[in-house]
Design a protein around this motif. Structure first.
Motif, PDB file in Angstrom:
ATOM      1  N   VAL A   1       5.855   4.428   3.694  1.00  0.00           N
ATOM      2  CA  VAL A   1       7.561   3.296   4.421  1.00  0.00           C
ATOM      3  C   VAL A   1       7.058   2.529   5.687  1.00  0.00           C
ATOM      4  O   VAL A   1       7.325   1.020   5.304  1.00  0.00           O
ATOM      5  CB  VAL A   1       7.977   4.770   5.666  1.00  0.00           C
ATOM      6  N   LEU A   2       5.294   2.179   6.050  1.00  0.00           N
ATOM      7  CA  LEU A   2       5.072   1.398   6.523  1.00  0.00           C
ATOM      8  C   LEU A   2       4.685   0.460   6.046  1.00  0.00           C
ATOM      9  O   LEU A   2       4.601  -0.985   6.183  1.00  0.00           O
ATOM     10  CB  LEU A   2       3.673   2.312   7.918  1.00  0.00           C
ATOM     11  N   ALA A   3       3.885   0.315   4.924  1.00  0.00           N
ATOM     12  CA  ALA A   3       3.407  -0.446   3.149  1.00  0.00           C
ATOM     13  C   ALA A   3       4.615  -0.995   3.277  1.00  0.00           C
ATOM     14  O   ALA A   3       4.492  -2.177   2.429  1.00  0.00           O
ATOM     15  CB  ALA A   3       2.349   0.471   2.793  1.00  0.00           C
ATOM     16  N   THR A   4       4.999  -0.542   3.364  1.00  0.00           N
ATOM     17  CA  THR A   4       6.626  -1.226   2.504  1.00  0.00           C
ATOM     18  C   THR A   4       7.164  -2.754   3.521  1.00  0.00           C
ATOM     19  O   THR A   4       7.495  -4.253   3.169  1.00  0.00           O
ATOM     20  CB  THR A   4       8.175  -0.470   2.452  1.00  0.00           C
ATOM     21  N   ALA A   5       6.953  -2.292   4.787  1.00  0.00           N
ATOM     22  CA  ALA A   5       6.884  -3.051   5.687  1.00  0.00           C
ATOM     23  C   ALA A   5       6.208  -4.081   5.952  1.00  0.00           C
ATOM     24  O   ALA A   5       6.153  -5.729   6.310  1.00  0.00           O
ATOM     25  CB  ALA A   5       7.597  -2.991   7.233  1.00  0.00           C
ATOM     26  N   ASP A   6       4.728  -3.290   6.038  1.00  0.00           N
ATOM     27  CA  ASP A   6       3.904  -4.676   6.293  1.00  0.00           C
ATOM     28  C   ASP A   6       2.471  -3.578   5.854  1.00  0.00           C
ATOM     29  O   ASP A   6       1.510  -2.738   6.786  1.00  0.00           O
ATOM     30  CB  ASP A   6       3.985  -4.697   8.064  1.00  0.00           C
ATOM     31  N   ALA A   7       1.764  -3.893   4.997  1.00  0.00           N
ATOM     32  CA  ALA A   7       0.606  -3.169   3.998  1.00  0.00           C
ATOM     33  C   ALA A   7      -0.519  -3.230   5.215  1.00  0.00           C
ATOM     34  O   ALA A   7      -1.437  -2.838   5.189  1.00  0.00           O
ATOM     35  CB  ALA A   7       0.627  -4.261   2.845  1.00  0.00           C
ATOM     36  N   SER A   8      -1.038  -4.268   6.058  1.00  0.00           N
ATOM     37  CA  SER A   8      -1.943  -4.776   6.279  1.00  0.00           C
ATOM     38  C   SER A   8      -1.941  -3.660   7.602  1.00  0.00           C
ATOM     39  O   SER A   8      -2.878  -3.146   8.046  1.00  0.00           O
ATOM     40  CB  SER A   8      -2.148  -6.482   7.185  1.00  0.00           C
TER      41      SER A   8
ATOM     42  N   GLY B   1       4.439   1.779  -0.716  1.00  0.00           N
ATOM     43  CA  GLY B   1       4.644   0.973   0.112  1.00  0.00           C
ATOM     44  C   GLY B   1       4.193  -0.833  -0.490  1.00  0.00           C
ATOM     45  O   GLY B   1       5.436  -1.590  -0.218  1.00  0.00           O
ATOM     46  N   ILE B   2       3.405  -1.475  -0.939  1.00  0.00           N
ATOM     47  CA  ILE B   2       3.485  -3.021  -1.009  1.00  0.00           C
ATOM     48  C   ILE B   2       4.564  -2.973  -2.772  1.00  0.00           C
ATOM     49  O   ILE B   2       4.817  -3.979  -2.329  1.00  0.00           O
ATOM     50  CB  ILE B   2       1.958  -2.793  -1.523  1.00  0.00           C
TER      51      ILE B   2
ATOM     52  N   ALA C   1       2.358  -2.455  -7.691  1.00  0.00           N
ATOM     53  CA  ALA C   1       1.789  -2.857  -6.253  1.00  0.00           C
ATOM     54  C   ALA C   1       1.689  -4.202  -6.924  1.00  0.00           C
ATOM     55  O   ALA C   1       2.137  -5.832  -6.651  1.00  0.00           O
ATOM     56  CB  ALA C   1       0.682  -2.732  -6.191  1.00  0.00           C
ATOM     57  N   VAL C   2       0.152  -4.235  -8.499  1.00  0.00           N
ATOM     58  CA  VAL C   2       0.263  -5.485  -8.288  1.00  0.00           C
ATOM     59  C   VAL C   2       1.464  -6.188  -9.470  1.00  0.00           C
ATOM     60  O   VAL C   2       1.520  -7.655  -9.250  1.00  0.00           O
ATOM     61  CB  VAL C   2      -1.449  -5.742  -9.070  1.00  0.00           C
ATOM     62  N   ARG C   3       1.881  -5.607 -10.572  1.00  0.00           N
ATOM     63  CA  ARG C   3       2.741  -6.024 -11.438  1.00  0.00           C
ATOM     64  C   ARG C   3       3.702  -6.708 -10.230  1.00  0.00           C
ATOM     65  O   ARG C   3       4.998  -7.530 -10.865  1.00  0.00           O
ATOM     66  CB  ARG C   3       3.553  -5.075 -12.563  1.00  0.00           C
TER      67      ARG C   3
END
Length: 419
Positions: free
Chosen positions: A92-99, A270-271, A358-360
């Motif tokens: 959930v957090l990575a969907t918003a801001d991966a860093s 998430g990303i 993520a990459v795709r």
């Protein structure tokens, strides 16, 4: 009596210097809190990345949310959420801001090491720190060794029973924001093992200890605001009760590596979802291709097909993430050679699927959005830069190898922190 082989006598219990923050009291509440702060973190994420503005305020909000204490065992005042819940928090957090989402990764990994290897006094001391919202960060990897498993950083005994810590670490995610650094180091005064390798330990040291320098020198193309500076350690004094065994983590069946890796899989997944969400937004503003004969880009049948394929990839990664986390939770109830190997394989599958998604998704969002989506002001390429950078963390090719060997011959994966 302490069961910590590095402790000299009974360690004094040192409580956190701040009172505990309110910690979610259930798995469901922890996820709800994560969703709430993720919505706030998403605002301004693109601008923080574009200007490489470190998320100081957001990290303080993370501490104040109580999420940093959710894995503390119940006897020490925590709720000890499941791995499934922890992975969902990271996704959930990575969907918003991966860093921003990557910053607490090591915090939870080294609380897990403490749970497995620390003595009662160490657990009381450092779990209290986590419950107070204090942050742990890694100082683990070095640049100079032949592989990432090699360490030149050393812990040497002092005459009083303590240690002196010296060395240099890189890729120290979150170190600039940490209250505590956890340093992996070689026990230089102990003889090598039968295989010629030196045993290692983890030193839990205060970020502001004399001799510690943290540099803001991370210049990666992605994950730009993870505060992953170099940590230099110049003769740092370390008490014996700040040392926790590391090498013995892998002496028997363990989910230590799988727990660490499933959080990386959650970050990748998430990303992927964040990139696909961004794609939906740009399609709504895109012009249809003339040959499609439609009024909206969203009605272009070829674009619909591509979007559907991406949704399948991302949902598959999300499902495999849940499966892996469930396998780890099951293995921790009965940690046998077989159950922990299955958990590691399931986690490897989830990590490969998340990395690919993520990459795709981050690359193809531009095909869905068209030329205008490449405008620098939109900073949509941060999703690709984050995905491409984070997925380099552990090479998928070797995870695929372990998966294949397990499938064909039942060969268990090796025990280390990357599986």
């Amino acid at each position: 009596m302490s069961d910590n082989p590095f402790a000299a006598g009974t360690a004094k219990i040192v409580a956190a210097d701040q009172p505990p923050v309110p910690v979610p009291r259930s798995d469901a509440e922890a996820v709800a809190v994560a969703r709430g702060i993720a919505a706030r973190f998403a605002v301004g994420a693109a601008a923080r990345d574009a200007g490489r503005v470190l998320p100081s305020d957001q990290v303080e909000q993370l501490s104040a949310s109580g999420l940093l204490g959710v894995t503390v065992p119940a006897p020490f005042g925590g709720v000890d959420v499941s791995v499934a819940t922890l992975a969902e928090i990271f996704r959930v957090l990575a969907t918003a801001d991966a860093s921003l989402a990557q910053i607490p990764h090591s915090h939870f990994v080294f609380l897990d090491a403490l749970r497995r290897q620390g003595d009662d006094n160490q657990q009381r001391r450092f779990f209290a720190e986590a419950l107070a919202g204090h942050r742990f960060a890694n100082a683990q990897t070095e640049r100079g060794g032949r592989t990432i498993t090699e360490d030149a950083t050393t812990l040497r005994r002092r005459q009083d029973g303590g240690y002196v810590l010296s060395g240099e670490k890189y890729y120290c995610t979150g170190a600039l924001f940490a209250h505590w650094l956890v340093v992996r180091a070689v026990l230089a005064d102990e003889p090598p093992g039968p295989d010629g390798t030196r045993r290692k330990a983890l030193a839990y040291i205060r970020r502001d200890s004399p001799g510690v320098t943290v540099e803001d020198d991370w210049d990666g193309m992605g994950q730009r605001t993870t505060a992953s500076g170099t940590v230099r350690l110049d003769g740092v004094a370390v008490d014996a009760d700040q040392i926790v065994a590391f090498t013995s983590l892998f002496d028997g069946p363990t989910t230590y590596g799988a727990r660490a890796q499933v959080l990386h899989a959650a970050l990748d997944t998430g990303i992927a979802r964040g990139a696909l969400d961004a794609a939906v937004g740009v399609v709504a503003k895109a012009r249809p291709w003339a040959d499609a004969g439609v009024d909206r880009a969203a009605d272009d049948p070829l674009l619909i097909q591509q979007a559907g394929e991406l949704e399948i990839d991302v949902r598959a990664a999300e499902a495999l993430l849940r499966e892996a986390a469930a396998a780890i939770d099951a293995a921790e109830l009965d940690p046998t050679d077989d159950s922990t190997a299955r958990a590691s394989i399931a986690t490897a599958v989830a990590k490969v699927a998340g990395a690919r998604a993520a990459v795709r998704a981050a690359a193809e969002l531009f095909e869905l959005g068209g030329t205008r989506s490449a405008a620098g002001a939109l900073n949509l390429h941060r999703h690709w830069r984050d995905g491409r950078t984070h997925t380099l963390h552990d090479p998928s090719r070797w995870k695929v190898q372990h998966i294949g060997r397990w499938l064909l011959t039942g060969t268990p994966p090796p025990r280390h922190g990357q599986l």
